[in-house]
Design an enzyme around this catalytic site. Structure first.
Site, PDB file in Angstrom:
ATOM      1  N   CYS A 122      -9.274  20.961 -13.471  1.00 32.40           N
ATOM      2  CA  CYS A 122     -10.602  20.455 -13.684  1.00 32.40           C
ATOM      3  C   CYS A 122     -11.614  21.466 -14.349  1.00 32.40           C
ATOM      4  CB  CYS A 122     -11.187  20.154 -12.130  1.00 32.40           C
ATOM      5  SG  CYS A 122     -12.697  19.778 -12.144  1.00 32.40           S
ATOM      6  N   PRO A 127      11.750 -14.171 -13.981  1.00 33.15           N
ATOM      7  CA  PRO A 127      12.949 -14.731 -13.799  1.00 33.15           C
ATOM      8  C   PRO A 127      13.787 -14.731 -12.645  1.00 33.15           C
ATOM      9  CG  PRO A 127      12.842 -12.604 -15.189  1.00 33.15           C
ATOM     10  CD  PRO A 127      11.589 -12.852 -14.701  1.00 33.15           C
ATOM     11  N   GLN A 143      -1.377  -5.030 -11.137  1.00 33.49           N
ATOM     12  CA  GLN A 143      -0.813  -3.713 -10.291  1.00 33.49           C
ATOM     13  C   GLN A 143      -0.490  -2.678 -11.107  1.00 33.49           C
ATOM     14  OE1 GLN A 143       1.803  -5.117  -6.947  1.00 33.49           O
ATOM     15  NE2 GLN A 143       1.717  -6.890  -8.519  1.00 33.49           N
ATOM     16  N   ASN A 144      -0.453  -2.790 -12.458  1.00 30.87           N
ATOM     17  CA  ASN A 144       0.120  -2.004 -13.297  1.00 30.87           C
ATOM     18  C   ASN A 144      -0.800  -0.593 -13.594  1.00 30.87           C
ATOM     19  OD1 ASN A 144       2.344  -3.866 -13.560  1.00 30.87           O
ATOM     20  ND2 ASN A 144       1.675  -4.682 -15.295  1.00 30.87           N
ATOM     21  N   CYS A 173     -13.097  18.453  -6.200  1.00 27.99           N
ATOM     22  CA  CYS A 173     -14.133  17.672  -6.312  1.00 27.99           C
ATOM     23  C   CYS A 173     -14.331  16.416  -6.893  1.00 27.99           C
ATOM     24  CB  CYS A 173     -15.080  18.633  -7.394  1.00 27.99           C
ATOM     25  SG  CYS A 173     -14.345  18.174  -9.176  1.00 27.99           S
ATOM     26  N   THR A 177       5.679 -10.019 -10.879  1.00 25.60           N
ATOM     27  CA  THR A 177       5.732  -8.890  -9.697  1.00 25.60           C
ATOM     28  C   THR A 177       6.899  -9.486  -8.650  1.00 25.60           C
ATOM     29  OG1 THR A 177       4.205  -7.995  -8.030  1.00 25.60           O
ATOM     30  CG2 THR A 177       3.888 -10.278  -8.694  1.00 25.60           C
ATOM     31  N   HIS A 217      -4.051  -0.436  -8.800  1.00 23.01           N
ATOM     32  CA  HIS A 217      -3.421   0.815  -8.503  1.00 23.01           C
ATOM     33  C   HIS A 217      -3.819   2.090  -9.291  1.00 23.01           C
ATOM     34  CE1 HIS A 217      -0.171  -1.751  -6.405  1.00 23.01           C
ATOM     35  NE2 HIS A 217      -1.308  -1.832  -5.673  1.00 23.01           N
TER      36      HIS A 217
HETATM   37  C1  BV8 Z   1      -2.136   0.978   1.480  1.00 20.28           C
HETATM   38  C2  BV8 Z   1       0.984   3.265  -8.396  1.00 20.28           C
HETATM   39  C3  BV8 Z   1      -3.355   1.344   3.517  1.00 20.28           C
HETATM   40  C4  BV8 Z   1       1.525   4.550  -8.515  1.00 20.28           C
HETATM   41  C5  BV8 Z   1       2.021   1.906  -6.740  1.00 20.28           C
HETATM   42  C6  BV8 Z   1       1.099  -3.904   4.656  1.00 20.28           C
HETATM   43  C7  BV8 Z   1      -0.245  -3.599   4.581  1.00 20.28           C
HETATM   44  C8  BV8 Z   1      -0.535  -2.574   3.967  1.00 20.28           C
HETATM   45  C9  BV8 Z   1       0.418  -1.629   3.337  1.00 20.28           C
HETATM   46  C10 BV8 Z   1       1.613  -1.786   3.589  1.00 20.28           C
HETATM   47  C11 BV8 Z   1       1.836  -2.796   4.328  1.00 20.28           C
HETATM   48  N1  BV8 Z   1       3.314  -2.851   4.491  1.00 20.28           N
HETATM   49  C12 BV8 Z   1       3.858  -1.483   3.972  1.00 20.28           C
HETATM   50  C13 BV8 Z   1       2.710  -1.013   3.432  1.00 20.28           C
HETATM   51  C14 BV8 Z   1       2.882   0.367   2.669  1.00 20.28           C
HETATM   52  C15 BV8 Z   1       2.895   0.362   1.089  1.00 20.28           C
HETATM   53  C16 BV8 Z   1       3.741  -0.882   0.805  1.00 20.28           C
HETATM   54  O1  BV8 Z   1       3.681  -1.780   0.649  1.00 20.28           O
HETATM   55  N2  BV8 Z   1       5.193  -0.308   0.821  1.00 20.28           N
HETATM   56  C17 BV8 Z   1       6.244  -1.786   0.340  1.00 20.28           C
HETATM   57  C18 BV8 Z   1       7.285  -0.866  -0.519  1.00 20.28           C
HETATM   58  C19 BV8 Z   1       6.578  -2.322   1.449  1.00 20.28           C
HETATM   59  N3  BV8 Z   1       1.488  -0.109   0.638  1.00 20.28           N
HETATM   60  C20 BV8 Z   1       0.972   1.162   0.604  1.00 20.28           C
HETATM   61  O2  BV8 Z   1       1.347   2.305   0.828  1.00 20.28           O
HETATM   62  C21 BV8 Z   1      -0.399   0.630  -0.140  1.00 20.28           C
HETATM   63  N4  BV8 Z   1      -1.496   1.560   0.501  1.00 20.28           N
HETATM   64  O3  BV8 Z   1      -2.028  -0.400   1.801  1.00 20.28           O
HETATM   65  O4  BV8 Z   1      -3.026   1.788   2.192  1.00 20.28           O
HETATM   66  C22 BV8 Z   1      -2.311   2.250   4.235  1.00 20.28           C
HETATM   67  C23 BV8 Z   1      -2.462   3.596   4.487  1.00 20.28           C
HETATM   68  C24 BV8 Z   1      -1.566   4.030   5.245  1.00 20.28           C
HETATM   69  C25 BV8 Z   1      -0.686   3.502   5.709  1.00 20.28           C
HETATM   70  C26 BV8 Z   1      -0.261   2.064   5.575  1.00 20.28           C
HETATM   71  C27 BV8 Z   1      -1.189   1.387   4.822  1.00 20.28           C
HETATM   72  C28 BV8 Z   1      -0.327   1.351  -1.707  1.00 20.28           C
HETATM   73  C29 BV8 Z   1       0.416   0.594  -2.499  1.00 20.28           C
HETATM   74  C30 BV8 Z   1       0.436   0.976  -4.024  1.00 20.28           C
HETATM   75  C31 BV8 Z   1       1.328   2.264  -4.400  1.00 20.28           C
HETATM   76  N5  BV8 Z   1       1.418   2.385  -5.766  1.00 20.28           N
HETATM   77  N6  BV8 Z   1       1.991   2.403  -7.830  1.00 20.28           N
HETATM   78  C32 BV8 Z   1       2.691   4.703  -9.680  1.00 20.28           C
HETATM   79  O5  BV8 Z   1       2.870   3.561 -10.218  1.00 20.28           O
HETATM   80  O6  BV8 Z   1       3.060   5.497  -9.866  1.00 20.28           O
HETATM   81  S1  BV8 Z   1       3.108   0.632  -6.414  1.00 20.28           S
HETATM   82  C33 BV8 Z   1       4.019   0.177  -7.557  1.00 20.28           C
HETATM   83  O7  BV8 Z   1       4.810  -0.911  -7.230  1.00 20.28           O
HETATM   84  C34 BV8 Z   1       3.615  -0.267  -8.695  1.00 20.28           C
HETATM   85  O8  BV8 Z   1       2.018  -0.053  -8.972  1.00 20.28           O
HETATM   86  C35 BV8 Z   1       3.517  -1.670  -8.901  1.00 20.28           C
HETATM   87  O9  BV8 Z   1       2.423  -2.361  -9.102  1.00 20.28           O
HETATM   88  C36 BV8 Z   1       4.054  -2.045  -7.658  1.00 20.28           C
HETATM   89  C37 BV8 Z   1       4.600  -3.357  -7.204  1.00 20.28           C
HETATM   90  O10 BV8 Z   1       6.108  -3.517  -7.999  1.00 20.28           O
HETATM   91  P1  BV8 Z   1       5.974  -4.561  -9.150  1.00 20.28           P
HETATM   92  O11 BV8 Z   1       4.507  -4.486 -10.158  1.00 20.28           O
HETATM   93  O12 BV8 Z   1       5.994  -6.094  -8.518  1.00 20.28           O
HETATM   94  O13 BV8 Z   1       7.321  -4.280  -9.949  1.00 20.28           O
HETATM   95  P2  BV8 Z   1       8.740  -4.470  -9.671  1.00 20.28           P
HETATM   96  O14 BV8 Z   1       9.649  -3.610 -10.461  1.00 20.28           O
HETATM   97  O15 BV8 Z   1       8.651  -4.381  -7.856  1.00 20.28           O
HETATM   98  O16 BV8 Z   1       8.953  -5.939  -9.709  1.00 20.28           O
HETATM   99  C38 BV8 Z   1       8.936  -6.343 -11.215  1.00 20.28           C
HETATM  100  C39 BV8 Z   1       9.176  -7.902 -11.249  1.00 20.28           C
HETATM  101  O17 BV8 Z   1       9.151  -8.306 -12.571  1.00 20.28           O
HETATM  102  C40 BV8 Z   1      10.522  -8.353 -10.583  1.00 20.28           C
HETATM  103  O18 BV8 Z   1      10.194  -9.501  -9.693  1.00 20.28           O
HETATM  104  C41 BV8 Z   1      11.337  -8.847 -11.743  1.00 20.28           C
HETATM  105  O19 BV8 Z   1      11.819  -9.972 -11.730  1.00 20.28           O
HETATM  106  C42 BV8 Z   1      10.240  -9.104 -12.734  1.00 20.28           C
HETATM  107  N7  BV8 Z   1      10.419  -9.031 -14.328  1.00 20.28           N
HETATM  108  C43 BV8 Z   1      11.416  -8.259 -14.880  1.00 20.28           C
HETATM  109  N8  BV8 Z   1      11.343  -8.617 -16.026  1.00 20.28           N
HETATM  110  C44 BV8 Z   1      10.369  -9.378 -16.318  1.00 20.28           C
HETATM  111  C45 BV8 Z   1       9.818  -9.992 -15.020  1.00 20.28           C
HETATM  112  N9  BV8 Z   1       8.991 -10.979 -14.949  1.00 20.28           N
HETATM  113  C46 BV8 Z   1       8.525 -11.473 -15.922  1.00 20.28           C
HETATM  114  N10 BV8 Z   1       9.083 -11.161 -17.421  1.00 20.28           N
HETATM  115  C47 BV8 Z   1       9.919 -10.155 -17.569  1.00 20.28           C
HETATM  116  N11 BV8 Z   1      10.293  -9.942 -18.791  1.00 20.28           N
HETATM  117 ZN    ZN Z   2     -12.926  19.573  -9.799  1.00 19.04          ZN
END
Ligand code: BV8
Ligand code: ZN
Length: 269
Positions: free
Chosen positions: A172, A239, A104-105, A151, A213, A140
């Site tokens: 662009c 963790p 997802q990164n 374009c 994640t 993502h």
């Molecule tokens: C979409 C890019 C169709 C940009 C990102 C159901 C179905 C479909 C959609 C939805 C749905 N319900 C809600 C939605 C809408 C939304 C969504 O999911 N909202 C959430 C908040 C509820 N989804 C969307 O909009 C997606 N589009 O489905 O299109 C659609 C169209 C219109 C209307 C509806 C649907 C698009 C989602 C993509 C968004 N873009 N990023 C950018 O980065 O700038 S998301 C962003 O969060 C990141 O990309 C990342 O990948 C993502 C998830 O976060 P995590 O990677 O999990 O990171 P987080 O900080 O949350 O957690 C870190 C974890 O690591 C923690 O658990 C922590 O404990 C752990 N950790 C910490 N340290 C360590 C560790 N683990 C191991 N080792 C360590 N040292």
């Molecule tokens: Zn262009």
């Protein structure tokens, strides 16, 4: 054997007997490289709100502000290096055509770890020679790719971004329209081909290894369930507890950089 050593051994044995493995990573795998996560205490979303920045309306309203945030993140990531978890995961995919990383990164740390398998002299290491490590599937998009708002031309873009004024924002070369980060924002759909490929790999996987994640963002969060529903096993490295933890066959409550090298080290051919 302590509980965690017992868990590690159970996870190793699942991976050892797996023919197909899908590795699903989130921001936690990059945390130990110094890349801020999204929802952690120092998370990106604590300083900024996704509604403000990571969505198309925000970009339409104030492209300069959105580019300022991405310029900062690009610089931050460029100053970080892959950590031992990235390197262990890259090595684990070597020689395993049916082991793939789906991330997802939007950082490039998995890619840089795969490239680091090439030795300093620029020759491919013997292990890498026989099998080019497949690039990770980036659900993502990428911080270091841009897309034209008009374009749709997309390409890698690593120049520093000057977000001081709207006039300085990247444009662009083909049609001179504003470029945007080539990432998937909230409310935008993922590339259907990428999502279908990820789903197919998860359905085929004997094991899904989910690392770092919070499993809240859809549709990525549902991918590991394709594996369990198809009879595959689930190993989680985090963790903290997540919505996936109760579904996991093995849950390793540890940081990725600490536990992943030991988990995979003995399995690398
Ligand atoms: C979409 C890019 C169709 C940009 C990102 C159901 C179905 C479909 C959609 C939805 C749905 N319900 C809600 C939605 C809408 C939304 C969504 O999911 N909202 C959430 C908040 C509820 N989804 C969307 O909009 C997606 N589009 O489905 O299109 C659609 C169209 C219109 C209307 C509806 C649907 C698009 C989602 C993509 C968004 N873009 N990023 C950018 O980065 O700038 S998301 C962003 O969060 C990141 O990309 C990342 O990948 C993502 C998830 O976060 P995590 O990677 O999990 O990171 P987080 O900080 O949350 O957690 C870190 C974890 O690591 C923690 O658990 C922590 O404990 C752990 N950790 C910490 N340290 C360590 C560790 N683990 C191991 N080792 C360590 N040292
Ligand atoms: Zn262009």
């Amino acid at each position: 054997m302590t509980r965690s050593e017992d868990d590690l051994e159970r996870a190793r044995s699942l991976l050892r007997s797996a023919d197909t493995v899908v590795i699903l990573t989130g921001a936690g795998v990059s945390a130990e490289s110094g890349v801020p996560t999204f929802r952690g205490d120092d998370g990106l979303w604590k300083q900024f709100r996704p509604e403000q920045l990571a969505n198309p309306d925000a970009f339409r309203r104030d492209p300069r502000l959105v580019w300022e945030w991405y310029a900062w993140r690009r610089e931050k990531v460029a100053a970080c290096d892959p950590n031992p978890a990235h390197h262990a995961l890259a090595r684990f995919t070597l020689g395993r055509d049916r082991t793939r990383i789906v991330t997802q990164n939007v950082d490039d740390l998995h890619l840089r770890a795969a490239r680091a398998l090439v030795t300093e002299e620029g020759e491919t290491s013997p292990a890498a020679e026989s099998h080019d490590p497949a690039p990770p599937l980036q659900l993502h998009g990428s911080l270091f790719h841009v897309r034209c708002t008009r374009c749709n031309q997309r390409h890698e873009y690593r120049d520093p971004v000057d977000a001081e004024s709207q006039d300085a924002l990247p444009r662009c070369q083909r049609c001179d329209s504003l470029l945007r980060p080539d990432v998937v924002w909230f409310g935008e759909s993922l590339d259907p081909r990428i999502l279908e490929t990820a789903g197919r790999w998860c359905r085929a996987a004997d094991v899904a290894l989910v690392v770092g994640t919070s499993s809240v963002v859809e549709p990525a969060a549902s991918l590991p369930r394709h594996t369990t529903r198809s009879g595959g096993a689930l190993i989680e490295v985090n963790p903290e507890e997540t919505p996936l933890t109760t579904l996991a066959d093995v849950s390793l409550h540890a940081r990725a950089g600490e536990v992943v090298p030991g988990l995979l080290g003995g399995l690398v051919e």
